[in-house]
Design a protein around this motif. Structure first.
Motif, PDB file in Angstrom:
ATOM      1  N   ILE A 160       0.803  -1.247  -0.160  1.00  0.00           N
ATOM      2  CA  ILE A 160      -0.031  -0.029   0.186  1.00  0.00           C
ATOM      3  C   ILE A 160       0.770   1.225   0.039  1.00  0.00           C
ATOM      4  CG2 ILE A 160      -2.008  -1.085   1.259  1.00  0.00           C
ATOM      5  CD1 ILE A 160      -1.031   0.458   3.939  1.00  0.00           C
ATOM      6  N   SER A 161       2.282   1.340  -0.239  1.00  0.00           N
ATOM      7  CA  SER A 161       2.923   2.162  -0.152  1.00  0.00           C
ATOM      8  C   SER A 161       3.415   2.806  -1.583  1.00  0.00           C
ATOM      9  CB  SER A 161       4.418   2.234   0.811  1.00  0.00           C
ATOM     10  OG  SER A 161       3.825   1.915   1.962  1.00  0.00           O
ATOM     11  N   GLN A 162       3.899   3.902  -1.922  1.00  0.00           N
ATOM     12  CA  GLN A 162       4.562   4.281  -2.924  1.00  0.00           C
ATOM     13  C   GLN A 162       5.885   3.577  -3.313  1.00  0.00           C
ATOM     14  OE1 GLN A 162       5.705   8.305  -3.202  1.00  0.00           O
ATOM     15  NE2 GLN A 162       6.829   8.166  -5.157  1.00  0.00           N
ATOM     16  N   TYR A 163       6.180   2.973  -4.258  1.00  0.00           N
ATOM     17  CA  TYR A 163       7.127   2.386  -4.807  1.00  0.00           C
ATOM     18  C   TYR A 163       8.474   3.316  -4.650  1.00  0.00           C
ATOM     19  CZ  TYR A 163      11.006   0.052  -7.409  1.00  0.00           C
ATOM     20  OH  TYR A 163      11.926  -0.655  -8.252  1.00  0.00           O
ATOM     21  N   GLN A 164       9.788   3.196  -4.275  1.00  0.00           N
ATOM     22  CA  GLN A 164      10.861   4.282  -4.510  1.00  0.00           C
ATOM     23  C   GLN A 164      11.782   3.560  -5.461  1.00  0.00           C
ATOM     24  OE1 GLN A 164      10.702   7.012  -2.645  1.00  0.00           O
ATOM     25  NE2 GLN A 164       9.010   6.674  -1.688  1.00  0.00           N
ATOM     26  N   LYS A 165      12.018   4.153  -6.344  1.00  0.00           N
ATOM     27  CA  LYS A 165      12.930   3.667  -7.389  1.00  0.00           C
ATOM     28  C   LYS A 165      14.487   3.800  -6.689  1.00  0.00           C
ATOM     29  CE  LYS A 165      10.164   5.002 -11.403  1.00  0.00           C
ATOM     30  NZ  LYS A 165      10.078   5.732 -12.448  1.00  0.00           N
ATOM     31  N   SER A 166      14.679   4.589  -5.935  1.00  0.00           N
ATOM     32  CA  SER A 166      16.170   4.492  -5.372  1.00  0.00           C
ATOM     33  C   SER A 166      16.040   4.844  -4.006  1.00  0.00           C
ATOM     34  CB  SER A 166      16.800   6.078  -5.977  1.00  0.00           C
ATOM     35  OG  SER A 166      18.202   6.103  -5.339  1.00  0.00           O
ATOM     36  N   GLY A 167      16.951   3.933  -3.223  1.00  0.00           N
ATOM     37  CA  GLY A 167      16.906   3.863  -1.878  1.00  0.00           C
ATOM     38  C   GLY A 167      18.241   4.870  -1.341  1.00  0.00           C
ATOM     39  N   ARG A 168      18.743   5.683  -2.428  1.00  0.00           N
ATOM     40  CA  ARG A 168      19.791   6.441  -1.755  1.00  0.00           C
ATOM     41  C   ARG A 168      19.115   8.049  -1.318  1.00  0.00           C
ATOM     42  NH1 ARG A 168      24.858   4.736  -2.422  1.00  0.00           N
ATOM     43  NH2 ARG A 168      25.263   3.044  -3.719  1.00  0.00           N
ATOM     44  N   ASN A 190       9.747  13.946  -7.481  1.00  0.00           N
ATOM     45  CA  ASN A 190       8.710  14.948  -7.486  1.00  0.00           C
ATOM     46  C   ASN A 190       7.648  14.293  -8.360  1.00  0.00           C
ATOM     47  OD1 ASN A 190       9.907  16.262  -5.738  1.00  0.00           O
ATOM     48  ND2 ASN A 190      10.743  17.804  -7.076  1.00  0.00           N
ATOM     49  N   ASP A 191       7.509  13.898  -9.644  1.00  0.00           N
ATOM     50  CA  ASP A 191       6.484  13.690 -10.406  1.00  0.00           C
ATOM     51  C   ASP A 191       5.982  12.090 -10.057  1.00  0.00           C
ATOM     52  OD1 ASP A 191       7.027  15.670 -11.899  1.00  0.00           O
ATOM     53  OD2 ASP A 191       8.040  14.279 -13.696  1.00  0.00           O
ATOM     54  N   ASP A 192       6.841  11.295  -9.713  1.00  0.00           N
ATOM     55  CA  ASP A 192       6.230   9.861  -8.689  1.00  0.00           C
ATOM     56  C   ASP A 192       5.311  10.376  -7.776  1.00  0.00           C
ATOM     57  OD1 ASP A 192       7.346   8.498 -10.963  1.00  0.00           O
ATOM     58  OD2 ASP A 192       9.174   7.678  -9.736  1.00  0.00           O
ATOM     59  N   LEU A 193       5.857  11.106  -6.789  1.00  0.00           N
ATOM     60  CA  LEU A 193       4.991  11.496  -5.572  1.00  0.00           C
ATOM     61  C   LEU A 193       3.840  12.055  -5.908  1.00  0.00           C
ATOM     62  CD1 LEU A 193       4.873  11.525  -2.638  1.00  0.00           C
ATOM     63  CD2 LEU A 193       6.001  13.743  -2.577  1.00  0.00           C
ATOM     64  N   ALA A 194       3.796  12.824  -7.078  1.00  0.00           N
ATOM     65  CA  ALA A 194       2.271  13.639  -7.311  1.00  0.00           C
ATOM     66  C   ALA A 194       1.521  12.522  -7.795  1.00  0.00           C
ATOM     67  CB  ALA A 194       2.758  14.726  -8.481  1.00  0.00           C
ATOM     68  N   ALA A 195       2.053  11.606  -8.667  1.00  0.00           N
ATOM     69  CA  ALA A 195       1.172  10.642  -9.356  1.00  0.00           C
ATOM     70  C   ALA A 195       0.551   9.741  -8.349  1.00  0.00           C
ATOM     71  CB  ALA A 195       2.047   9.840 -10.300  1.00  0.00           C
ATOM     72  N   TRP A 196       1.236   9.242  -7.368  1.00  0.00           N
ATOM     73  CA  TRP A 196       0.786   8.658  -6.212  1.00  0.00           C
ATOM     74  C   TRP A 196      -0.291   9.007  -5.321  1.00  0.00           C
ATOM     75  CZ3 TRP A 196       1.105   3.587  -5.021  1.00  0.00           C
ATOM     76  CH2 TRP A 196       0.667   3.308  -3.498  1.00  0.00           C
ATOM     77  N   ASN A 197       0.122  10.614  -4.946  1.00  0.00           N
ATOM     78  CA  ASN A 197      -0.836  11.359  -4.136  1.00  0.00           C
ATOM     79  C   ASN A 197      -2.072  11.438  -4.920  1.00  0.00           C
ATOM     80  OD1 ASN A 197       0.640  11.396  -2.093  1.00  0.00           O
ATOM     81  ND2 ASN A 197       1.681  13.525  -2.849  1.00  0.00           N
TER      82      ASN A 197
END
Length: 517
Positions: A160-168, A190-197
């Motif tokens: 149920i969480s947003q996928y993070q492409k980079s763990g750095r 920022n684009d991925d976060l906006a899409a998830w929200n």
């Protein structure tokens, strides 16, 4: 009236006044010697590490309502009593009582792997392990798309969480990547976060409501990864599910499960959680008192919340504040117990759920609250004190500035001040007292990456305490407390005139029952 009686009364009154003046003068004349003794004690016989060991290693995290929270309250009382300081636990409500047990999470397909994660607070236990396929919640373009997808979750464990492409973390990208790659990374993030929200908004539900809804559609478990942006650090709060397991896992393992799920590999998880639901338990504040001698009905109050979330040990939130105020009280009782004003130490419960302990104290003790002349709170991590704001009290400069001048320059040089400042409306317990007009100051500290690394995370552990800086804070807080307790002047609580668009914070009711949370 009998003349001899009148004469005796006058002599008695004169003697009492003389003793009061003598006690006050004695402190003022000897305070530098007292401060030197305190500084020497801190440098050579600090009890901070032992207090941290007993609170954090032996008792551990202190989730409101848990047996460990009750144990912590009792430990604080017993410790104060060993130092000949009066203390008691004062009940103000009740909360659901839950105790964390072991969490075992394994990936069983397409290969065997232990998964790094833990059950979330107040989640029901599995009784026996559940094993099911894992599916990822996609990005939804419409509510109808969401509703159609929910029909596929029966018998599944849902990510149920947003996928993070980079763990750095971002600071590594900034330091090591090319400028072009860093800019691209920031934009994609920022684009991925906006899409998830936007996807969550499209469903018409909050994440909590989505989980509750998916339970009704037959989902058998939930996995989140509340990544803070710092490697290895996840925020650990409470479960949204009512009857099914809900766990938080590391970014690395969450990413693995997500990639396997979206690429059609049908990963499976086995989840076994062994927590205990213990019904309800009383909630408390622990209050300690060092009585004043000449102005016993005027209070100087020290404050730190005792509770924590339970993803780790609650070391910097707020174990450090707790042991700081306890050590200050110990030093005062040992070297300067005969102060003009009474010193009260409040160790609050359920701060994490909305300042409930301190708000309850205000509601339940209106007479005592009116006696508080000044209030010092610490709840911002392990670093050295580096900021004190005036909280909107017009005369704060006059007394705080004077008291700070008695702090050794080596300690004082780190502290920035802001007078009269603006009143604090929330965030930590001094805000509860600011709302009722008490000059209540939070002793802000050096960050040490508190917000991302340890605040409410699985990394808030004993080893993150910087004892060298905590010792500086003991000296600063002890001297400020003694200065306030023995200042012969009145301590003004006059409020500043606020801008027309701003209002003074209002008093808020505490949550006295977990049903209100």
């Amino acid at each position: 009236m009998n003349k001899n009686y009148l004469k005796s009364s006058i002599l008695l009154s004169f003697s009492v006044c003389s003793l009061m003046v003598s006690a006050q003068n004695n402190f003022q004349q000897n305070k530098q010697a007292i401060y030197n003794e305190i500084i020497t004690e801190v440098e050579n016989n600090s009890q901070l590490e032992n207090l941290a060991f007993e609170l954090l290693d032996e008792i551990g995290p202190r989730l409101v309502g848990s047996p460990e929270m009750q144990q912590a309250h009792n430990w604080v009382v017993d410790t104060y009593k060993k130092w000949n300081i009066s203390a008691e636990n004062v009940a103000y409500g009740e909360w659901k009582s839950w105790q964390r047990g072991t969490t075992q999470i394994e990936m069983t397909h397409p290969r065997i792997k232990s998964i790094d994660g833990m059950q979330l607070a107040w989640n029901s236990n599995t009784k026996k392990a559940i094993e099911a396929e894992v599916v990822a919640m996609p990005i939804f373009q419409s509510k109808a798309e969401f509703e159609t997808w929910t029909n596929s979750v029966k018998g599944k464990i849902v990510l149920i969480s947003q996928y993070q492409k980079s763990g750095r973390p971002e600071n590594q990208w900034k330091e090591h990547a090319t400028e072009e790659d860093f800019t691209s990374f920031k934009k994609e993030k920022n684009d991925d976060l906006a899409a998830w929200n936007n996807s969550i908004k499209t469903t018409g539900k909050t994440t909590r409501e989505i989980v509750e809804y998916l339970e009704t559609k037959g989902a058998v478990g939930f996995v989140q990864s509340f990544y803070t942006g710092t490697m290895g650090s996840n925020r650990i709060f409470y479960s949204f599910s009512k009857t099914t397991p809900m766990v938080d896992v590391s970014l690395e393992d969450y990413g693995l499960l997500h990639r396997l799920a979206v690429n059609g590999k049908a990963p499976k998880l086995k989840i076994n959680t062994q927590s205990k639901n213990l019904g309800t338990a009383k909630t408390f504040n622990t209050i300690a008192t060092i009585p004043g001698k000449t102005k016993p009905n005027e209070y100087v109050m020290l404050s730190a919340h005792l509770d924590s979330w339970d993803g780790a040990q609650g070391a910097t939130d707020n174990g450090t504040g707790t042991i700081l105020m306890m050590e200050v009280a110990r030093l005062i009782q040992k070297y300067a117990p005969n102060n003009d004003r009474t010193i009260v130490i409040g160790h609050w419960g359920s701060e994490e759920q909305g300042l409930n302990g301190s708000r309850a104290y205000i509601m339940d003790n209106p007479t005592e609250v009116q006696k508080i002349k000044v209030f010092f709170n610490q709840d911002s991590g392990t670093g050295r004190i580096n900021y004190v704001g005036g909280q909107g009290f017009t005369q704060s400069y006059n007394y705080l500035g004077t008291w700070l001048q008695n702090v050794p320059e080596n300690n004082r040089k780190h502290i920035k001040t802001d007078y009269p400042g603006m009143p604090q409306g929330g965030g930590t317990d001094n805000a509860s007292f600011v709302a009722v007009g008490v000059p209540a100051f939070n002793l802000g500290t050096q960050n040490w990456d508190y917000g991302q690394y340890t605040w409410h995370t699985n990394r808030d552990t004993y080893d993150k305490i910087v004892f060298e800086e905590l010792e500086l804070n003991v000296i600063i807080t002890t001297i400020l407390t003694l200065e306030a307790a023995n200042d012969p002047n009145e301590i003004s609580n006059e409020k500043r005139v606020l801008p027309t668009t701003t209002e003074w914070p209002t008093v808020k009711e505490p949550k006295r029952n977990s049903k209100d949370y």
